[in-house]
Design an enzyme around this catalytic site. Sequence first.
Site, mmCIF file in Angstrom:
data_model
loop_
_atom_site.group_PDB
_atom_site.id
_atom_site.type_symbol
_atom_site.label_atom_id
_atom_site.label_comp_id
_atom_site.label_asym_id
_atom_site.label_seq_id
_atom_site.Cartn_x
_atom_site.Cartn_y
_atom_site.Cartn_z
ATOM 1 N N LYS A 78 -51.284 -3.558 32.501
ATOM 2 C CA LYS A 78 -50.717 -4.328 33.610
ATOM 3 C C LYS A 78 -51.731 -4.507 34.741
ATOM 4 O O LYS A 78 -51.682 -5.495 35.470
ATOM 5 C CB LYS A 78 -49.449 -3.652 34.130
ATOM 6 C CG LYS A 78 -48.317 -3.726 33.117
ATOM 7 C CD LYS A 78 -47.024 -3.158 33.653
ATOM 8 C CE LYS A 78 -45.992 -3.175 32.551
ATOM 9 N NZ LYS A 78 -44.738 -2.557 32.905
ATOM 10 N N GLU A 90 -46.959 -1.373 43.232
ATOM 11 C CA GLU A 90 -46.554 -2.709 43.662
ATOM 12 C C GLU A 90 -45.573 -2.571 44.814
ATOM 13 O O GLU A 90 -44.848 -1.574 44.892
ATOM 14 C CB GLU A 90 -45.827 -3.445 42.520
ATOM 15 C CG GLU A 90 -46.727 -4.077 41.504
ATOM 16 C CD GLU A 90 -45.983 -4.663 40.306
ATOM 17 O OE1 GLU A 90 -46.643 -5.153 39.406
ATOM 18 O OE2 GLU A 90 -44.731 -4.615 40.288
ATOM 19 N N ARG A 106 -46.027 -10.889 22.507
ATOM 20 C CA ARG A 106 -45.305 -10.722 21.234
ATOM 21 C C ARG A 106 -43.999 -11.496 21.290
ATOM 22 O O ARG A 106 -43.663 -12.065 22.323
ATOM 23 C CB ARG A 106 -44.988 -9.239 21.052
ATOM 24 C CG ARG A 106 -44.209 -8.711 22.260
ATOM 25 C CD ARG A 106 -43.650 -7.345 22.053
ATOM 26 N NE ARG A 106 -43.261 -6.717 23.290
ATOM 27 C CZ ARG A 106 -42.114 -6.859 23.909
ATOM 28 N NH1 ARG A 106 -41.200 -7.657 23.422
ATOM 29 N NH2 ARG A 106 -41.848 -6.226 25.033
HETATM 30 P P1 ADP Z 1 -38.266 -7.008 25.738
HETATM 31 O O1 ADP Z 1 -39.058 -7.264 26.974
HETATM 32 O O2 ADP Z 1 -38.588 -7.839 24.546
HETATM 33 O O3 ADP Z 1 -36.838 -6.902 26.007
HETATM 34 P P2 ADP Z 1 -38.838 -4.251 25.947
HETATM 35 O O4 ADP Z 1 -39.866 -4.179 26.998
HETATM 36 O O5 ADP Z 1 -37.462 -3.792 26.196
HETATM 37 O O6 ADP Z 1 -38.783 -5.672 25.247
HETATM 38 O O7 ADP Z 1 -39.467 -3.450 24.722
HETATM 39 C C1 ADP Z 1 -39.194 -3.754 23.410
HETATM 40 C C2 ADP Z 1 -37.954 -3.010 23.008
HETATM 41 O O8 ADP Z 1 -37.695 -3.178 21.667
HETATM 42 C C3 ADP Z 1 -38.084 -1.514 23.260
HETATM 43 O O9 ADP Z 1 -36.908 -1.039 23.815
HETATM 44 C C4 ADP Z 1 -38.282 -0.965 21.886
HETATM 45 O O10 ADP Z 1 -37.858 0.361 21.794
HETATM 46 C C5 ADP Z 1 -37.425 -1.918 21.124
HETATM 47 N N1 ADP Z 1 -37.738 -2.018 19.721
HETATM 48 C C6 ADP Z 1 -38.912 -1.886 19.154
HETATM 49 N N2 ADP Z 1 -38.843 -2.085 17.862
HETATM 50 C C7 ADP Z 1 -37.567 -2.350 17.576
HETATM 51 C C8 ADP Z 1 -36.848 -2.662 16.387
HETATM 52 N N3 ADP Z 1 -37.433 -2.752 15.238
HETATM 53 N N4 ADP Z 1 -35.542 -2.896 16.465
HETATM 54 C C9 ADP Z 1 -34.927 -2.837 17.631
HETATM 55 N N5 ADP Z 1 -35.551 -2.557 18.781
HETATM 56 C C10 ADP Z 1 -36.846 -2.316 18.762
HETATM 57 P P1 ADP Z 2 -41.720 -3.106 31.345
HETATM 58 O O1 ADP Z 2 -43.128 -3.241 30.848
HETATM 59 O O2 ADP Z 2 -41.169 -1.755 31.119
HETATM 60 O O3 ADP Z 2 -40.872 -4.233 30.873
HETATM 61 P P2 ADP Z 2 -41.864 -4.425 33.949
HETATM 62 O O4 ADP Z 2 -43.102 -4.353 34.770
HETATM 63 O O5 ADP Z 2 -41.637 -5.687 33.202
HETATM 64 O O6 ADP Z 2 -41.845 -3.205 32.940
HETATM 65 O O7 ADP Z 2 -40.595 -4.110 34.866
HETATM 66 C C1 ADP Z 2 -39.329 -3.869 34.307
HETATM 67 C C2 ADP Z 2 -38.244 -3.987 35.379
HETATM 68 O O8 ADP Z 2 -38.487 -3.062 36.455
HETATM 69 C C3 ADP Z 2 -38.152 -5.343 36.060
HETATM 70 O O9 ADP Z 2 -37.393 -6.273 35.311
HETATM 71 C C4 ADP Z 2 -37.510 -4.983 37.379
HETATM 72 O O10 ADP Z 2 -36.119 -4.800 37.253
HETATM 73 C C5 ADP Z 2 -38.142 -3.639 37.702
HETATM 74 N N1 ADP Z 2 -39.359 -3.806 38.526
HETATM 75 C C6 ADP Z 2 -40.632 -3.719 38.087
HETATM 76 N N2 ADP Z 2 -41.514 -3.922 39.089
HETATM 77 C C7 ADP Z 2 -40.786 -4.146 40.200
HETATM 78 C C8 ADP Z 2 -41.109 -4.424 41.574
HETATM 79 N N3 ADP Z 2 -42.361 -4.481 42.000
HETATM 80 N N4 ADP Z 2 -40.087 -4.596 42.445
HETATM 81 C C9 ADP Z 2 -38.794 -4.525 42.027
HETATM 82 N N5 ADP Z 2 -38.426 -4.273 40.763
HETATM 83 C C10 ADP Z 2 -39.402 -4.079 39.838
#
Ligand code: ADP
Ligand code: ADP
Length: 472
Positions: free
Chosen positions: A115, A199, A291
Amino acid sequence: MFKRILIANRGECAIRIIRSCCELGIKSVAIFSEADANALHVKKADFAVMIGPDPVKSYLNIHRIVTIALETGCDAVHPGFGFLSENADFARAVTEAGIAYIGPSPDAIRDMGSKTKARESMIAAGIPVIPGSESELASIDEALQLAHEMGYPVMLKAAAGGGGRGIRRCDSDAELRENYPMTKREAAAAFGNDELFMEKCIVEPHHIEFQVLADTHGNVVHLFERDCSIQRRNQKLIEIAPSNFLTPELREQMGAVAVKAARAVDYVNAGTVEFLVDRDHNFWFMEMNTRLQVEHTITETITGVDIVAQQIAIAEGKALPFTQDELSFNGFAIEFRINAEDPKNDFMPTPGRITRYNSPGGPGIRVDGCVYAGYEIPSYYDSMCAKLTVFAPDWKSTVQRAKRALAEYDIRGVRTTLPLYISIAGSEVFMKGEFDTGFMDKYPELLDYKPRKPREDIAAAVAVAIAAHCGL
Ligand code: ADP
Ligand code: ADP
Ligand code: MG
């Protein structure tokens, strides 16, 4: 044209990819751990290979997976989501073995996977990022100084984070001091990388993400947005497309920025650019997922594009079959992640045997699942057992249809998120159609649902009532 694709994943995700392969006339090769011998993706694939006894490490064994792909004569590998899907070494190992990788280049995965690196690339490309640290925080003192400059609240985040883990909000020096070592330890344990950055915490933001598709001929388009603001522990529960919160102008503006972000890292294949948007429609880049995304189904539903089929076509070297102007969307779609979790017990996973499973059907319903009656949900994997996608021409009828479909859904034996979704879909606040990421905290009463009565109990109660009525 690919003839045979190895799917380096399991469960619902693997089944989704098998389905597109089947429609395209491509043979699918599934892999499975010993614990997954009874998993549905093993039954649905054309071929299946047991990869090892370890339930989790088996799916992460790059060398073994590439060897199986070669031995089974695959010409491509699809990583799905989770597991190795954001691992640049895996993409490289597949490509170096002379097999096509259905995803972006290893460099794009590496550059967007961190990130902090992603923030640097986006800043260089002139894309607005959430205000924060320029790179890795070197010490707690640096963290405190930056927090003072920006003002609380701030977010402490793991550079390699995902799945909502490794993120902590801090509202004071004391909280920052406490969270800093904790988040570092959590990041090291979960991601093998303890790098942290900071952040500004955006208060009550909307999580809005844009699906992008890029081919090897320099064409990049977006497939509009998904609103993923309904979350628990920073992870998505319910996703909606399109977002009721965006105006057409903001949609166009953010879509153009998403395409610019993809171009900035020479992105190829499907990806998602995630933004936070505040109440005043200011938006900032948050991260890019390199992905297929769990919630891609709602985009497929409103645009009519099969994203997995497009991923395969792009990896085959084909040009995108549409331009941005030719893309449009219709109606609304909502995805509910049906997880084996107990919402009343802090969403703790509830692995166990499913005793009954009846999924809904009829107009406007799509179910992507991996469980069945008699299936034992293992404790090793993600708790998601199905995704219910509901679509209709307008918001109100989509919600009405969602209520109908959720009521039809019958899963017994383990607790799931279904009754919570029935509670949410039936609420006035949901019908309003506008949410921010504080939704679940703001309406704790949504968790006050009554657990559903098993059907057997209802039948018994009816029998007793009839007997009493007839004086039996
Ligand atoms: P997205 O942003 O696509 O919602 P996340 O950041 O939640 O994805 O991360 C991918 C999610 O998919 C994770 O919670 C991970 O544990 C889950 N995951 C990974 N592989 C599988 C799978 N084969 N079936 C269901 N869930 C999965
Ligand atoms: P991940 O890789 O686990 O998906 P993200 O960086 O996409 O992590 O953040 C996941 C969630 O966390 C966001 O959808 C939001 O709800 C919260 N979040 C992350 N960063 C911030 C921020 N700077 N301010 C407020 N909420 C945040
Ligand atoms: Mg994210």
